[in-house]
Design a protein around this motif. Sequence first.
Motif: not given
Length: 161
Positions: A29-41, A59-69
């Motif tokens: 779910s965290c990783w799926l959130v990452v491209p949303i700002p690019a799509v909106v842009l 990218l700096l916040l959500i991606l590492p959280i997904g990796i940690a999980l």
Amino acid sequence: MVEGEGVTARQASFGGRGARLLLRWCAVSCWLVVPIPAVVLFTTDVPWWAGVPIQALVLLLILPIGIALWFDADQHREDTGRLLRAGRPAVAEVVELELVDPGDGSADTAVLRLRISGDDVPPFEATYRGSADPEFRPGALLHATVDPADNLFVLRNLHRS
């Protein structure tokens, strides 16, 4: 070698299939959130100078959280498997109890200092952090399962009596 020298205790990351599945689902779910700002842009009139920093922040916040999980689920699997295979029943005596307020309005965290031993487990001291439980009080005896190779432990009896 002196008993306990060079050996430290570690509280196991213990969880069943459901806990691991939930961790993996949260990671994806965290990783799926990452491209949303690019799509909106690219699909709206958001100026690039606003969208790019937001994308970088995500990218700096959500991606590492997904990796940690994701890796936390791996640690659960490894620790749980080890304790089921090589774990020995033991008794953990609560030597000291401290209730810590996390400061975020959630329930207190119990920090226990334990003395753990058993028939096949040489005595050692350990620290346990977890949800507060009325059973946690100085002098209380709790069930534990320990891998004596490196004192990996969990406060559960994994062996059927």
